[in-house]
Design an enzyme around this catalytic site. Structure first.
Site, short mmCIF file in Angstrom:
data_model
loop_
_atom_site.label_atom_id
_atom_site.label_comp_id
_atom_site.label_asym_id
_atom_site.label_seq_id
_atom_site.Cartn_x
_atom_site.Cartn_y
_atom_site.Cartn_z
CG HIS A 41 -6.64 -1.63 -12.53
ND1 HIS A 41 -5.36 -1.35 -12.11
CD2 HIS A 41 -7.46 -1.12 -11.58
CE1 HIS A 41 -5.40 -0.72 -10.96
NE2 HIS A 41 -6.66 -0.55 -10.60
CG MET A 99 -11.73 -2.26 -3.25
SD MET A 99 -13.07 -1.12 -3.62
CE MET A 99 -12.44 -0.38 -5.13
CG MET A 132 -7.24 -0.20 -3.20
SD MET A 132 -8.56 0.46 -4.23
CE MET A 132 -8.69 -0.87 -5.41
CG ASP A 179 -9.81 -1.47 -8.88
OD1 ASP A 179 -8.71 -0.99 -8.55
OD2 ASP A 179 -10.42 -1.11 -9.90
CG ASP A 195 -6.84 3.45 -10.28
OD1 ASP A 195 -7.92 3.69 -10.84
OD2 ASP A 195 -6.66 2.48 -9.51
CG HIS A 236 -5.22 -0.96 -7.05
ND1 HIS A 236 -5.99 0.13 -7.40
CD2 HIS A 236 -4.54 -0.60 -5.94
CE1 HIS A 236 -5.78 1.11 -6.55
NE2 HIS A 236 -4.91 0.69 -5.64
CB SER A 271 -10.77 -0.44 -13.46
OG SER A 271 -11.50 -0.90 -12.34
CG MET A 301 -4.55 5.68 -5.55
SD MET A 301 -5.43 4.53 -6.63
CE MET A 301 -7.11 5.11 -6.60
C1 DX5 Z 1 -10.79 3.11 -7.25
C2 DX5 Z 1 -10.16 2.05 -8.09
C3 DX5 Z 1 -10.15 2.36 -9.52
C4 DX5 Z 1 -11.51 2.53 -10.15
C5 DX5 Z 1 -11.33 3.49 -11.29
O1 DX5 Z 1 -10.49 2.88 -5.93
O2 DX5 Z 1 -8.80 1.85 -7.70
O3 DX5 Z 1 -9.36 1.45 -10.27
O4 DX5 Z 1 -12.08 1.33 -10.62
O5 DX5 Z 1 -12.58 3.82 -11.79
P1 DX5 Z 1 -12.81 5.17 -12.62
O6 DX5 Z 1 -11.88 5.12 -13.79
O7 DX5 Z 1 -14.25 5.10 -12.97
O8 DX5 Z 1 -12.47 6.32 -11.69
ZN ZN Z 2 -7.54 0.60 -9.04
#
Ligand code: DX5
Ligand code: ZN
Length: 238
Positions: free
Chosen positions: A35, A39, A70, A37, A179, A68, A10, A141
């Site tokens: 990956h 948000m 969110m 993320d 994740d 991903h 990620s 998750m």
């Molecule tokens: C959290 C993200 C993850 C995050 C994982 O909401 O979806 O992908 O970056 O980070 P680690 O592996 O540090 O928990």
């Molecule tokens: Zn993620």
């Protein structure tokens, strides 16, 4: 047949001032997916990156982009991420009601992109039932989404096993991705429970040698996965 674990680093934990360099290191180190993320500050209490970053990554790496989302309204924003070059699009079940979940998956597939549905830690696995047969991947998750560097929620591997059982019963075979808080200690737990793809933020991208970290985690996960397939605990004789 034994399929090795896929690591999806990620980039939320990467150095954004040197993102190109970091992604090149991950590609060289054998990352199976990158990956990303996304948000929106509503679905999760954090803002991260969006379409321009996906576009820029697409120009710089051949590793498939695993995006991903969110965000509160994935259906509205899907076309932008598709145009930007996402290879896998993950939407959260918590914001798609009734038929919206299946129709979102259909629109992703119509664009020739792979589709994944994500579940927050407290969302019932059963919400996947109407779409399990359509999915390329399910994301379990193992932290509340929003931030990297959180601790793995103990027992999340049971949710991985529940998704694997549900898929088997439905005659479906989506990949199972996990994740949140995945590293050397937790990767074997989820791999033994049936995970195929491990997202690693802190445990890979924030390390001095991300490629070595990735290799260690993958090796530990593969050992656990192989032992589980043989039907014995890791290291146990049979
Ligand atoms: C959290 C993200 C993850 C995050 C994982 O909401 O979806 O992908 O970056 O980070 P680690 O592996 O540090 O928990
Ligand atoms: Zn993620």
């Amino acid at each position: 047949m034994f399929e090795p674990i896929v690591i999806a680093p990620s980039i939320l934990s990467a150095d954004f001032m040197d993102l190109g360099r970091d992604v090149a290191v991950l590609e060289e180190g054998g990352a199976g997916l990158i990956h990303v993320d996304v948000m929106d500050g509503h679905f999760v209490p954090n803002l991260s990156m969006g379409v321009p970053v996906v576009k820029a990554l697409k120009r710089r790496t051949r590793v498939p982009l695993d995006v991903h989302l969110m965000i509160d309204n994935p259906a509205r924003e899907l076309p932008w991420f598709i145009d930007a070059g996402a290879d896998m699009l993950t939407v959260h079940a918590e914001v798609l009601y009734g038929d919206e979940l299946a129709s979102c998956v259909e629109s992703i597939h119509e664009a020739g992109v792979r589709a994944c549905v994500a579940l927050k830690p407290r969302t019932a696995v059963e919400v996947l039932a109407p779409v399990i047969g359509m999915l390329d991947m399910v994301l379990v998750m193992s932290v509340e989404p929003g931030f990297s560097g959180q601790s793995y929620i103990a027992g999340s591997e049971q949710r991985v096993a529940a998704v694997a059982a549900m898929a088997r019963q439905a005659g479906a075979a989506p990949l199972i991705q996990v994740d949140g808080g995945i590293g050397l200690q937790t990767a074997p737990l989820v791999a033994a429970a049936g995970a195929d793809v491990l997202v690693c933020g802190n445990a890979v991208c924030a390390q001095d040698d991300p490629a070595a970290a990735m290799a260690r985690i993958a090796a530990a996960a593969d050992r656990a996965r192989e032992a589980a397939l043989r039907g014995c605990p890791e290291g146990g004789a049979r």
